[in-house]
Design an enzyme around this catalytic site. Structure first.
Site, PDB file in Angstrom:
ATOM      1  CG  ASP A 216      16.692 -13.818  44.944  1.00 18.30           C
ATOM      2  OD1 ASP A 216      16.658 -14.924  44.373  1.00 18.30           O
ATOM      3  OD2 ASP A 216      17.125 -12.808  44.398  1.00 18.30           O
ATOM      4  CG  HIS A 239      12.566 -15.548  43.473  1.00 18.80           C
ATOM      5  ND1 HIS A 239      13.450 -14.708  42.849  1.00 18.80           N
ATOM      6  CD2 HIS A 239      11.509 -14.777  43.826  1.00 18.80           C
ATOM      7  CE1 HIS A 239      12.945 -13.469  42.826  1.00 18.80           C
ATOM      8  NE2 HIS A 239      11.778 -13.488  43.423  1.00 18.80           N
TER       9      HIS A 239
END
Ligand SMILES: *[C@@H]1O[C@H](CO)[C@@H](O)[C@H](O)[C@H]1NC(C)=O
Ligand SMILES: *[C@@H]1O[C@H](CO)[C@@H](O)[C@H](O)[C@H]1NC(C)=O
Ligand SMILES: *[C@@H]1O[C@H](CO)[C@@H](O)[C@H](O)[C@H]1NC(C)=O
Ligand SMILES: *[C@@H]1O[C@H](CO)[C@@H](O)[C@H](O)[C@H]1NC(C)=O
Ligand SMILES: *[C@@H]1O[C@H](CO)[C@@H](O)[C@H](O)[C@H]1NC(C)=O
Ligand SMILES: *[C@@H]1O[C@H](CO)[C@@H](O)[C@H](O)[C@H]1NC(C)=O
Length: 399
Positions: A216, A239
């Site tokens: 993430d 991310h």
């Protein structure tokens, strides 16, 4: 015969030795053994170290240790160092935690804490990720396991690794003047919701020389963050470095002074990003954001401001985000992207992005989905230097 010299010198020597060698509390002395739960031993060592009136060091030696859950709390009477040389492993079954609402490791209310030693915090999360659907399901079971640093001041966390957390790796709240240096986060690209560092409601935090690989956000910045310096950090997979998502809580506080410099993104979904929710109550300001000298290496979306952030259509776009983004500089960004949209600015209709300055940009897309482009809404940046591709249809100009 005892001389005058001995009387004078020995206490002095003792004082010097004492100052040079802080008291050491090895968890072994408190019954901490490899391959067994060290929670009790670590807590006993912490209590003694924390009560010491001179600097002290707690040592977790080389080896693999299990830790089911722990909360280490100050205030302590003098600086404390936690020297982790070995690997500290969480139970793989999170339903077996003594306190299911608490985090795996919580360290809080400590001034002058140092964590170092080259060791590893292993969240042992591989099993848990398969159960984590919090991204898609608002009623999901929240996975508890984090390392949390809350209300630390004047502290340093360096040369340690956190791997395979079940949830966000490290949660930093209420901290002031804390440095993360050569701090490594390592989890699979497939792990869910495993943000590397989540930092919020804190001041003067430095993240320097770190390598963050996760499923993430590399670093996510929550509300109330003031003065965050991220320098020489390599992110990927993951991310990217994100301010937000912000806006959902009506009382969220301003985010100011975010500096991301000399960082590299490798194969990440995003590079630098700001995200705020539409149709959300908060009216905080996001201001003073500076991104400089950044290398994008095959990044899907290198530059993103998304004020219509709404993953999995969990929200309505009925009214625009009330959050004002302003005073942003984006300079010397180069490399490659894997989608044709090199930069996407979706600012709020009611609060367009203000005072955005874009410097040298050199991004290339060589895929087959069309020419490289940028998308811009409710933003009117000023340009210095040279932009390749041109941003927001502004003609590219020579430096
Ligand atoms: C773990 O960290 C996340 C991100 O800050 C937070 O939302 C969650 O509540 C934390 N877990 C616990 C049990 O505090
Ligand atoms: C910030 O923390 C560091 C590390 O403990 C310390 O050396 C420094 O003096 C602190 N700075 C201030 C202004 O207190
Ligand atoms: C944090 O980084 C900033 C900018 O590089 C620097 O001025 C400051 O001294 C650093 N703080 C610490 C505690 O190292
Ligand atoms: C940047 O960080 C990496 C990883 O910790 C380190 O090896 C390297 O020496 C750092 N570079 C500089 C210029 O400090
Ligand atoms: C940061 O990057 C710039 C441009 O690439 C370079 O000139 C500078 O030396 C770097 N600074 C550090 C501290 O690595
Ligand atoms: C596209 O760019 C990548 C990375 O720079 C390179 O490895 C690849 O060969 C390029 N492909 C084409 C078709 O130019």
């Amino acid at each position: 015969m005892v001389s005058k010299f001995t009387f004078l010198f020995l206490p002095l020597l003792a004082l010097i030795v004492h100052a040079k060698h802080p008291a050491t509390f090895n968890i072994g002395k408190y019954g901490g053994k490899p391959n067994a739960n060290i929670a009790k031993a670590l807590l006993s060592a912490w209590k003694e170290a924390c009560a010491a009136t001179t600097p002290s060091t707690i040592v977790v030696p080389k080896g693999t240790f299990l830790l089911n859950q722990i909360k280490l709390e100050g205030p302590c009477k003098a600086p404390v160092e936690l020297r982790v040389k070995g690997l500290i492993k969480a139970p793989s079954d999170y339903t077996k935690l003594p306190d299911k609402k608490a985090e795996w490791i919580t360290i809080r209310y400590v001034d002058h804490l140092t964590i170092q030693g080259g060791g590893v915090f292993d969240g042992n999360g591989k099993k848990a990720w398969t159960k984590n659907d919090c991204g898609k399901n608002p009623n999901c079971v929240k996975l508890p396991l984090n390392v949390s640093f809350n209300f630390l001041t004047n502290s340093i966390i360096r040369d340690v690794t956190t791997k395979d957390s079940k949830n966000f790796h490290v949660n930093v709240i209420g901290c002031k003047n804390v440095t993360f240096q050569r701090f490594t986060v390592s989890a699979s690209i497939k792990s869910i919701n495993t943000d590397g560092l989540h930092i919020a409601k804190s001041e003067r935090i430095n993240v320097t020389d770190c390598i963050i690989k996760t499923g993430d956000d590399c670093i996510s910045i929550g509300d109330g963050m003031k003065q965050l310096h991220v320098q020489n950090v390599t992110c990927g997979p993951g991310h990217g470095i994100s301010v937000g998502s912000l806006g959902k809580g009506a009382t969220e506080e301003d985010v100011t002074g975010i500096y991301v410099k000399n960082c590299t993104f490798i194969g990440t979904q995003n590079g630098i990003r700001v995200k705020t929710w539409p149709s959300a109550p908060a009216t905080l300001k996001i201001t003073d954001l500076h991104y400089e000298n950044i290398i994008m290496d095959d990044v899907e979306n290198p530059i993103v401001i998304d004020q219509e952030y709404c993953p999995w259509d969990q929200c309505e776009q009925a009214s625009p985000s009330l959050i004002q983004v302003s005073k942003m500089t984006i300079k010397n960004i180069k490399g490659t992207c894997t989608t044709p949209v090199a930069a996407k600015f979706t600012c709020s209709k009611t609060n367009p992005c203000k005072n955005v300055e874009i410097g040298d940009i050199d991004l290339a897309y060589n895929g087959s989905e069309g020419p490289i482009t940028t998308k811009c809404a409710n933003i009117n940046p000023t340009f210095v230097g040279k932009q390749n591709p041109p941003i927001c249809d502004a003609p590219s100009r020579a430096a």
